[in-house]
Design an enzyme around this catalytic site. Structure first.
Site, mmCIF file in Angstrom:
data_model
loop_
_atom_site.group_PDB
_atom_site.id
_atom_site.type_symbol
_atom_site.label_atom_id
_atom_site.label_comp_id
_atom_site.label_asym_id
_atom_site.label_seq_id
_atom_site.Cartn_x
_atom_site.Cartn_y
_atom_site.Cartn_z
ATOM 1 N N GLY A 86 -12.510 50.811 25.169
ATOM 2 C CA GLY A 86 -12.299 51.436 23.858
ATOM 3 C C GLY A 86 -12.721 52.895 23.799
ATOM 4 O O GLY A 86 -12.617 53.536 22.759
ATOM 5 N N ARG A 87 -13.211 53.441 24.935
ATOM 6 C CA ARG A 87 -13.670 54.840 24.924
ATOM 7 C C ARG A 87 -12.481 55.781 24.742
ATOM 8 O O ARG A 87 -11.398 55.522 25.266
ATOM 9 C CB ARG A 87 -14.338 55.184 26.272
ATOM 10 C CG ARG A 87 -15.670 54.524 26.477
ATOM 11 C CD ARG A 87 -16.233 54.860 27.848
ATOM 12 N NE ARG A 87 -15.483 54.241 28.925
ATOM 13 C CZ ARG A 87 -15.714 54.446 30.217
ATOM 14 N NH1 ARG A 87 -16.664 55.271 30.596
ATOM 15 N NH2 ARG A 87 -15.006 53.824 31.138
ATOM 16 N N LYS B 181 1.053 51.312 33.992
ATOM 17 C CA LYS B 181 1.485 50.439 35.096
ATOM 18 C C LYS B 181 1.908 49.066 34.584
ATOM 19 O O LYS B 181 2.925 48.517 34.999
ATOM 20 C CB LYS B 181 0.339 50.265 36.117
ATOM 21 C CG LYS B 181 -0.093 51.562 36.776
ATOM 22 C CD LYS B 181 -1.308 51.368 37.651
ATOM 23 C CE LYS B 181 -2.582 51.032 36.905
ATOM 24 N NZ LYS B 181 -3.098 52.111 36.046
ATOM 25 N N SER C 229 9.991 56.247 30.373
ATOM 26 C CA SER C 229 9.599 55.352 29.282
ATOM 27 C C SER C 229 9.384 56.177 28.017
ATOM 28 O O SER C 229 8.704 57.200 28.029
ATOM 29 C CB SER C 229 8.319 54.614 29.681
ATOM 30 O OG SER C 229 7.871 53.823 28.619
ATOM 31 N N GLY D 270 -5.599 56.459 36.322
ATOM 32 C CA GLY D 270 -5.452 55.160 35.650
ATOM 33 C C GLY D 270 -4.788 55.289 34.298
ATOM 34 O O GLY D 270 -4.536 56.389 33.800
ATOM 35 N N ASP D 271 -4.439 54.133 33.726
ATOM 36 C CA ASP D 271 -3.824 54.049 32.391
ATOM 37 C C ASP D 271 -2.500 54.797 32.298
ATOM 38 O O ASP D 271 -2.133 55.305 31.232
ATOM 39 C CB ASP D 271 -4.792 54.566 31.308
ATOM 40 C CG ASP D 271 -6.087 53.793 31.306
ATOM 41 O OD1 ASP D 271 -6.062 52.587 31.600
ATOM 42 O OD2 ASP D 271 -7.137 54.404 31.008
ATOM 43 N N GLN E 7 -6.058 50.823 38.320
ATOM 44 C CA GLN E 7 -6.612 52.189 38.380
ATOM 45 C C GLN E 7 -5.523 53.162 38.858
ATOM 46 O O GLN E 7 -4.346 52.892 38.648
ATOM 47 C CB GLN E 7 -7.849 52.235 39.295
ATOM 48 C CG GLN E 7 -9.073 51.530 38.728
ATOM 49 C CD GLN E 7 -9.066 50.027 38.914
ATOM 50 O OE1 GLN E 7 -8.850 49.535 39.996
ATOM 51 N NE2 GLN E 7 -9.316 49.283 37.857
ATOM 52 N N GLY F 179 -7.252 47.546 32.596
ATOM 53 C CA GLY F 179 -6.741 47.067 31.309
ATOM 54 C C GLY F 179 -5.282 47.454 31.252
ATOM 55 O O GLY F 179 -4.955 48.629 31.158
ATOM 56 N N HIS F 180 -4.403 46.470 31.396
ATOM 57 C CA HIS F 180 -2.964 46.738 31.420
ATOM 58 C C HIS F 180 -2.343 46.184 30.142
ATOM 59 O O HIS F 180 -2.403 44.982 29.888
ATOM 60 C CB HIS F 180 -2.317 46.110 32.656
ATOM 61 C CG HIS F 180 -2.837 46.685 33.942
ATOM 62 N ND1 HIS F 180 -2.452 46.256 35.169
ATOM 63 C CD2 HIS F 180 -3.728 47.695 34.166
ATOM 64 C CE1 HIS F 180 -3.072 46.954 36.107
ATOM 65 N NE2 HIS F 180 -3.865 47.830 35.512
ATOM 66 N N ARG G 225 -10.010 58.548 25.618
ATOM 67 C CA ARG G 225 -9.656 59.104 26.924
ATOM 68 C C ARG G 225 -9.622 60.623 26.828
ATOM 69 O O ARG G 225 -9.181 61.163 25.816
ATOM 70 C CB ARG G 225 -8.281 58.585 27.361
ATOM 71 C CG ARG G 225 -8.264 57.086 27.625
ATOM 72 C CD ARG G 225 -6.850 56.583 27.913
ATOM 73 N NE ARG G 225 -6.822 55.142 28.135
ATOM 74 C CZ ARG G 225 -5.796 54.357 27.829
ATOM 75 N NH1 ARG G 225 -4.698 54.857 27.304
ATOM 76 N NH2 ARG G 225 -5.860 53.055 28.055
#
Ligand code: GDP
Ligand code: IMO
Ligand code: MG
Length: 442
Positions: free
Chosen positions: A301-302, A16, A412, A12-13, A223, A40-41, A304
């Site tokens: 907000g954790r 996407k 990107s 995830g993250d 995800q 969360g995108h 990563r």
């Protein structure tokens, strides 16, 4: 070339939302097909940053229809907050459509998710506490409540009372918590229903008819592959099918409708929550990636967990999703590192694994095997052409391509829309060579 999928290839993250936002200007419909507001995108548009949890990232384009498919689990309260927030920023939500078959996240799902995690203690999954596991469990148990039930309050009430009989017993007797009041939930959801009713449609027909008319439909994954309920690092996964195959189930289209599958990969790896992560770097490098890449969960907000790119995982994702090309994000974050590593295998009890091992113990206990590459110092965030990247950055990308045997179609180099290197020749659909479609179909 109408059906295009954007799928996360890691935990995830991967970015996407950023890639969906980029491609949305070229398509007619963007569809979310699984997950809920655990996602969360983040999309950056000019000076504005949008954190989308439920609404497809295409919403920022006025001509694009955005669909929440049947495979999504919908928390109506969160949806309404998201609608309000977008509208307050002048973004119209008129083009949103919600499947009548999407399941609703209910207050007891959230309580059960949190209490379940608390009960697991050190063995917890590290969920987002959004009720995702329990709502998908109810769906499978056939005791779920769907958006269409909000349109018939008598049925809604009956299903709610039935669900509370069991769930209140668990909440009270197993977890020792206060039972929930049916009237309170009923009244709240009645109001939610009034607000979202106008968006509820039969999304399966909408999507199929659009594809019949050769409209371009983008399926936005949430995800990532390693969080897939079947193919991820079970039990440290989410509760839906995050892979491309999940589109068929979660949007109601056959596999033949998927013409191009694009995998999104971060130039390194991150993970939120518990579970194995062979290429994790918990020292200086991990800290560097976290701070430079601002690796903090969009939803919770954790911080990563961070580590090097893991090609074993990427190759596995390419296989289970049949990925045609890869979009790599956050390459700019690697600028300034003297040396960059790619994990190309795992070593466990004297044996080397170049492909994903079947047994989870190996993922937990293995030593990563790395290939090392020279880094670069230059700020690459303004580079537009692949050939203008520093030679070392070009090498990094080319080496990834060599390992994964799939072309990289996008690189990107920043969160903003314009900070992208497009290699359209590597896209099956050649989306960037074609003019934008803007006809709304609904
Ligand atoms: P998603 O869940 O896959 O959509 O990804 P998230 O939005 O949770 O996390 C990706 C984060 O990286 C977001 O904050 C994006 O704005 C940011 N991002 C995406 N692409 C790039 C990039 O190329 N460079 C940098 N520096 N940030 C990026
Ligand atoms: P996007 O779409 C990263 C993780 C949680 C936890 C596990 C299970 O933004 O990439 P859940 O609440 O789904 O039951 O939690 O899955 N997780 C994510 N990690 N990005 C996400 O979404 C995630 N959605 C869930 O941290 O480890
Ligand atoms: Mg995210």
């Amino acid at each position: 070339m109408p059906g295009i999928a954007i799928i996360g290839t890691q935990w995830g993250d991967e970015g996407k939302g950023r890639i969906v936002d980029l491609l949305s200007s070229r398509v007619d419909i963007v569809v979310r097909f699984q997950g809920g507001n655990n996602a969360g995108h983040t999309v950056v548009k000019g000076n504005d940053q949008f954190k989308l949890h439920l609404i497809p990232s295409g919403i920022l384009y006025p001509g694009v229809t955005c669909v929440i498919g049947n495979g999504v689990v919908l928390n109506p309260e969160v949806l309404i907050e998201e609608l309000d927030s977008l509208e307050s920023k002048g973004i119209s939500t008129d083009n949103l459509r919600i499947s009548c078959n999407a399941h609703l996240v209910m207050p007891y799902h959230i309580i059960l998710d949190k209490a379940g995690e608390h009960r697991l203690g050190k063995s917890k999954i590290g969920t987002t506490h959004k009720g995702i596991g329990p709502v998908y469990a109810d769906k499978a148990l056939r005791s779920g409540i769907r958006t269409q039930d909000l349109q018939d309050l008598k049925i809604f009430r009956t299903k709610l009372e039935e669900a509370l009989k069991l769930n209140n017993a668990i909440i009270e007797k197993i977890y020792g918590l206060e039972p929930l009041d049916p009237d309170e939930i009923f009244n709240k959801y009645k109001q939610y229903g009034k607000r979202i009713e106008r968006y509820i449609v039969d999304a399966t027909f909408l999507i199929s008819k659009a594809l019949d008319k050769n409209k371009r439909v983008l399926f936005e994954g949430a995800q990532g592959t390693m969080l897939d309920i079947d193919h991820g690092t079970y039990p440290y996964v989410t509760s839906s099918s995050t892979i491309a195959g999940g589109i068929c189930v979660g949007a109601g289209v056959g596999p033949g409708r998927l013409d191009e599958i694009i995998g999104v990969v971060k130039a390194y790896t991150t993970r939120v929550g518990s579970g194995p992560f062979p290429a994790e770097e918990d020292g200086r490098i991990g800290q560097y990636l976290r701070e430079k890449g601002y690796e903090y969960g969009t939803t919770t907000g954790r911080p990563r967990r961070c580590g090097w790119l893991d090609a074993v995982i990427l190759k596995y994702s390419i296989m289970v999703n049949t990925i045609d090309s890869v979009a790599i994000t956050k390459l700019d974050v690697l600028s300034g590192l003297k040396e960059i590593k790619i994990c190309t295998g795992y070593k466990y009890e004297g044996k080397v694994y170049r492909d994903m091992p079947c047994h989870q113990t190996i993922l937990h206990k293995c030593q990563p095997i790395y290939e090392e590459y020279e880094g670069w110092d230059e700020d690459i965030s303004r580079v537009k052409n692949f050939e203008d990247l520093p030679k070392q950055a070009q090498n990094y990308i080319k080496n990834i391509e060599k390992i994964i045997k799939v072309p990289i179609s996008m690189v990107s180099v920043g969160a903003e829309r314009s900070k992208i290197i497009i290699r359209d020749n590597n896209l099956k659909s050649r989306l960037f060579n074609q003019s934008r479609r803007s006809t709304l179909i609904v």
